[in-house]
Structures are given as structure tokens and as C-alpha cells.
Design an enzyme around this catalytic site. Sequence first.
Site, PDB file in Angstrom:
ATOM      1  N   HIS A 185       0.746  -1.038   0.093  1.00  0.00           N
ATOM      2  CA  HIS A 185       0.025   0.042   0.074  1.00  0.00           C
ATOM      3  C   HIS A 185       1.053   1.317  -0.071  1.00  0.00           C
ATOM      4  O   HIS A 185       1.666   1.453   0.765  1.00  0.00           O
ATOM      5  CB  HIS A 185      -0.972  -0.016   1.184  1.00  0.00           C
ATOM      6  CG  HIS A 185      -2.076  -1.046   1.116  1.00  0.00           C
ATOM      7  ND1 HIS A 185      -2.367  -1.864   2.360  1.00  0.00           N
ATOM      8  CD2 HIS A 185      -2.733  -1.538  -0.082  1.00  0.00           C
ATOM      9  CE1 HIS A 185      -3.346  -2.485   1.783  1.00  0.00           C
ATOM     10  NE2 HIS A 185      -3.505  -2.583   0.527  1.00  0.00           N
ATOM     11  N   GLU A 188       1.877   3.913   3.145  1.00  0.00           N
ATOM     12  CA  GLU A 188       2.419   3.253   4.336  1.00  0.00           C
ATOM     13  C   GLU A 188       3.879   3.054   4.269  1.00  0.00           C
ATOM     14  O   GLU A 188       4.451   2.059   4.233  1.00  0.00           O
ATOM     15  CB  GLU A 188       1.717   1.706   4.402  1.00  0.00           C
ATOM     16  CG  GLU A 188       0.168   2.000   4.653  1.00  0.00           C
ATOM     17  CD  GLU A 188      -0.486   0.403   4.680  1.00  0.00           C
ATOM     18  OE1 GLU A 188       0.217  -0.500   4.776  1.00  0.00           O
ATOM     19  OE2 GLU A 188      -1.655   0.369   4.503  1.00  0.00           O
ATOM     20  N   ARG A 243      -2.924   5.104  -1.950  1.00  0.00           N
ATOM     21  CA  ARG A 243      -2.904   3.805  -1.273  1.00  0.00           C
ATOM     22  C   ARG A 243      -2.721   2.751  -2.449  1.00  0.00           C
ATOM     23  O   ARG A 243      -2.205   1.766  -2.226  1.00  0.00           O
ATOM     24  CB  ARG A 243      -4.358   3.467  -0.757  1.00  0.00           C
ATOM     25  CG  ARG A 243      -4.500   1.967  -0.297  1.00  0.00           C
ATOM     26  CD  ARG A 243      -5.926   1.699   0.465  1.00  0.00           C
ATOM     27  NE  ARG A 243      -6.386   0.466   0.429  1.00  0.00           N
ATOM     28  CZ  ARG A 243      -6.238  -0.114   1.589  1.00  0.00           C
ATOM     29  NH1 ARG A 243      -5.488   0.268   2.579  1.00  0.00           N
ATOM     30  NH2 ARG A 243      -6.462  -1.490   1.619  1.00  0.00           N
ATOM     31  N   HIS A 313       2.668  -3.836   6.902  1.00  0.00           N
ATOM     32  CA  HIS A 313       1.650  -2.716   6.672  1.00  0.00           C
ATOM     33  C   HIS A 313       1.986  -1.771   7.803  1.00  0.00           C
ATOM     34  O   HIS A 313       2.765  -1.691   8.612  1.00  0.00           O
ATOM     35  CB  HIS A 313       0.450  -3.187   6.342  1.00  0.00           C
ATOM     36  CG  HIS A 313       0.082  -4.429   5.269  1.00  0.00           C
ATOM     37  ND1 HIS A 313      -0.678  -4.011   4.118  1.00  0.00           N
ATOM     38  CD2 HIS A 313       0.710  -5.608   4.841  1.00  0.00           C
ATOM     39  CE1 HIS A 313      -0.516  -5.027   3.338  1.00  0.00           C
ATOM     40  NE2 HIS A 313       0.029  -5.889   3.829  1.00  0.00           N
ATOM     41  N   GLU A 387       1.064  -5.092  11.132  1.00  0.00           N
ATOM     42  CA  GLU A 387       0.512  -3.821  10.695  1.00  0.00           C
ATOM     43  C   GLU A 387       1.318  -2.742  11.870  1.00  0.00           C
ATOM     44  O   GLU A 387       0.995  -2.983  13.303  1.00  0.00           O
ATOM     45  CB  GLU A 387      -1.135  -3.597  11.499  1.00  0.00           C
ATOM     46  CG  GLU A 387      -2.012  -4.267  10.497  1.00  0.00           C
ATOM     47  CD  GLU A 387      -2.141  -3.856   8.913  1.00  0.00           C
ATOM     48  OE1 GLU A 387      -1.771  -2.435   8.797  1.00  0.00           O
ATOM     49  OE2 GLU A 387      -3.014  -4.018   7.997  1.00  0.00           O
TER      50      GLU A 387
END
Length: 456
Positions: A185, A188, A243, A313, A387
Amino acid sequence: MLLLLWKTCILGILASKILCQKVKYDGDQVLQVTPQTSEHVHQFQQLSDAWMLDLWMPHLSEDIHVGANIHVRVPASLVQQMKEKLLQYSIPFQVLIKDVQELLVKPAMKSHSRHSRSLASYNYTKYHPMEEIKQWMTQIEQEYNHLVTRHQLGETYELQPIYYLKLGQPSDKPKKIIWMDCGIHAREWIAPAYCQWFVKEILQNYNNDQNIKEILKNIDFYIVPVLNIDGYIYSWTMDRLWRKSRASYNNGACFGTDLNRNFDAMWCSIGASKNCSALTFCGTEPESEPETKAVVNLVKSRKSDILCFLTIHSYGQLILQPYGYTRNPSKNHMEMLKVAKMAAEAIEAKHGTIYTVGSASHILYSNSGSSRDWAADLGLDFSYTFELRDNGTYGFQLPEDQIQPTCEETMAGMMTIIDYINKKNFKNNAVTITSATLWLNILLLATCSTTYTLWI
């Protein structure tokens, strides 16, 4: 074709020399909204869909539920109306980010003169545009040519070559593999920063860390610093909060696929959209995107050798395991959960950062087409999504002064998983061999002792 190549070239030049922030977010705010009743959920879903708001967490309005904290970017023109509506409906909310543009300007101000001509001066506590990351990969291969080789994974929609670094001790025989990709993405940025940090830590500590030596003897790491290169460049040159990829649809009416919704894991069945304008657009079919296809081709070709699939991510501070498209557990759910909890404990021990662990559908939201779930369906025993920081204070615009602590704690958690997998696959064999040797020695000793007794 020539026009496309020309555009790609121009984008590359822009990415390396300037940060042209064409899309502005002045006055936009990020709100945390917490619906307390089913009526609250319905009311907020209507607002979100009617105003086409940028949901940061979750990504689709249908994933909103009672008691969940929703993070949503509200354009400046709608901020006052949104707050009035939330007050009217008695839906609790608070402001997480007062002015999105103010956060975007900070890294941009510092990004003009960070180009490194030598690997020794490369700054791992700064975000780097794509051209610098490419140069870094070349320098890493040259400096550590006894451990590192660079390989082309494939090409992006805009014909950018996608490279991965292979880290490991050379061997005449196929070795086991741990896969790690970052930057699927575009916005990020902390993810590519971590992939670079990971490579740096492994290589710089190799000579003095016997554990790393053993791991690199047994395992090769395949590291993709940036998978979504087109989108990443676009996030530097045009839209910091972009994104998706940059694939074109409907004759240029809309752009970009969410690459992490494009894998063949119950594709587009839940938590994804077939509307090409949506942030979660799943593509025209499973593996329709060249970036996705490149991952699939390599991983499938080495399926029997891959011990673990890791995809990095942000944000949310989570370690996610399969599945996102179903609430059913994976085949080795409890073992994966145990290992993830060990990693979370190591992360917390480093800087006190709390991570939540579990299946995506249980602790985050439902989604289909993720690479994590695809890898599990392929038969890989370990498949995790990390994440990284934070929980919404900065969201996708994590400040540069948090790169180092984020990478340090993530490294601690990641090495916990890697150590476990290495010992599971290699140390047990050594123990078995040692045990067998021990018993053989005992038997030989007993035989010799008996013979000696009979002889005397």
C-alpha cells in the site's frame, strides 16, 4: 508504449529530485467515531457512503459495527457538517488529527537533500523516495556480495522493475526461504523503511551474531522493499495518501487496484469492492495485476521451500494471521497464535508498544483477496501480516522520529518468529541426531564392556 515509457521516466526523475505535493489536505481532519448502537452504525454508514468519505479503519462502511473505533478522514468542506451530524445523532467522536496537511508537510520539508552517495551515509531513520531505495539495493548487493544478490521479481503496470534482495549464505542445494514484502500500500511509508532496516540489521550483525549466522546458513530471506512501486512514487510526487497501484480503468476514468485484495483467496467476496474508484477495488479478476502475479509466480515456484510468508503494513499495531475472509481458523491456528504472542511480548519489551494478535476477521475486519490468506491457502505453515505503528495519532503519516523505535521493536518481534521457525525446522533435527548418536555410543560402550568382561 513509448508514451508510457516516457511517463514512467518522468515520474522516476520527479521522485528522485522533488516532492511535488499536488493533492492538498488543508483543514481535513481525521476523526475517531465510536457508534454505540446499531442505529448509530446505520446513521454513520449513510453519512460515509453519501459523502464518499476516506475510511482509514475499517476500509468499508459495511465493516463498521457497534463499539468499534472508526478512523475517518473528513474533507475540510465537510468537517463542520460531520460534527454537527454526529452530535445530532449522539454518536461519540474525537479528533485524532486536527489538520492532515500539517502532518504531510513535515517529511516533505526534509526530503530534498537526503540523497546518499555511499552506503555508509544512508540514513535509515528517514523516509526515502524510490530512486534512493533502488540505489540502496544496488549498493547493498555490492557491499555484501558474499551474502546478498538482487533479483527481478517482475514489472509494475507502469513498467517499473520490481526487485527483491536474497539474503543468505551461498549453497549448492536449494535452501529454505522466509518471504518478506513491504510497500504493498503506497501511503504506508513505514513499511519500506522497516524492510530496509531489517536488511541492515541482518547484514551488519552477521559477523558478530552466531544466531544470525546459523539462520543464514539454513534459510534465505527474500526481501521486497517496495512491491507497489508505481503507487509509492505517486505518493511522493502527487498524493501523499494514495493507497493503490496506478493501473488505469474505464479509459482513464479511475486508477489503481488494492493489490492486497487482488490475490486468489476468496477474491472479492467480502471486504473488497468491484468499483474501480473505491480504495478497496479488487481488480478485474484474481491476480489481474502484474505486481500480484509476480509474487504468485515466484512463491508458487518455491512453495515447498518457503517456511514463512511475512507482509508488512501500517497502521494499527497488529500481528494478523489467517483468515480475513472467514472466521474459521487456519490448520495450525493455535501454533501460529502462540508464536505471534511471543512476538508481541518481544515488541512490548523493547519500547512498551502494545500489539494485538489474532485472525484478521476476529480482531480487525473481514477482507478477501489478501496475500496472507492466499499464502495460507497455498499450504504455507506460517503467514502473518504485521500492521506497524501507530493506533491513529498519526495514522499513515508516522513521523520520521518514530522510524527507529518502530523498526527496533518490530525487529525484536520478527526475530522471535524467525528463531522459532529456524529451531522448528533445523534444531530438532540436530537434537534427534545428537540423541541417536548418544544411544549408539551407549550401546557400543555396553558391548565393549561385555566383551572385555568375557575376555578377562
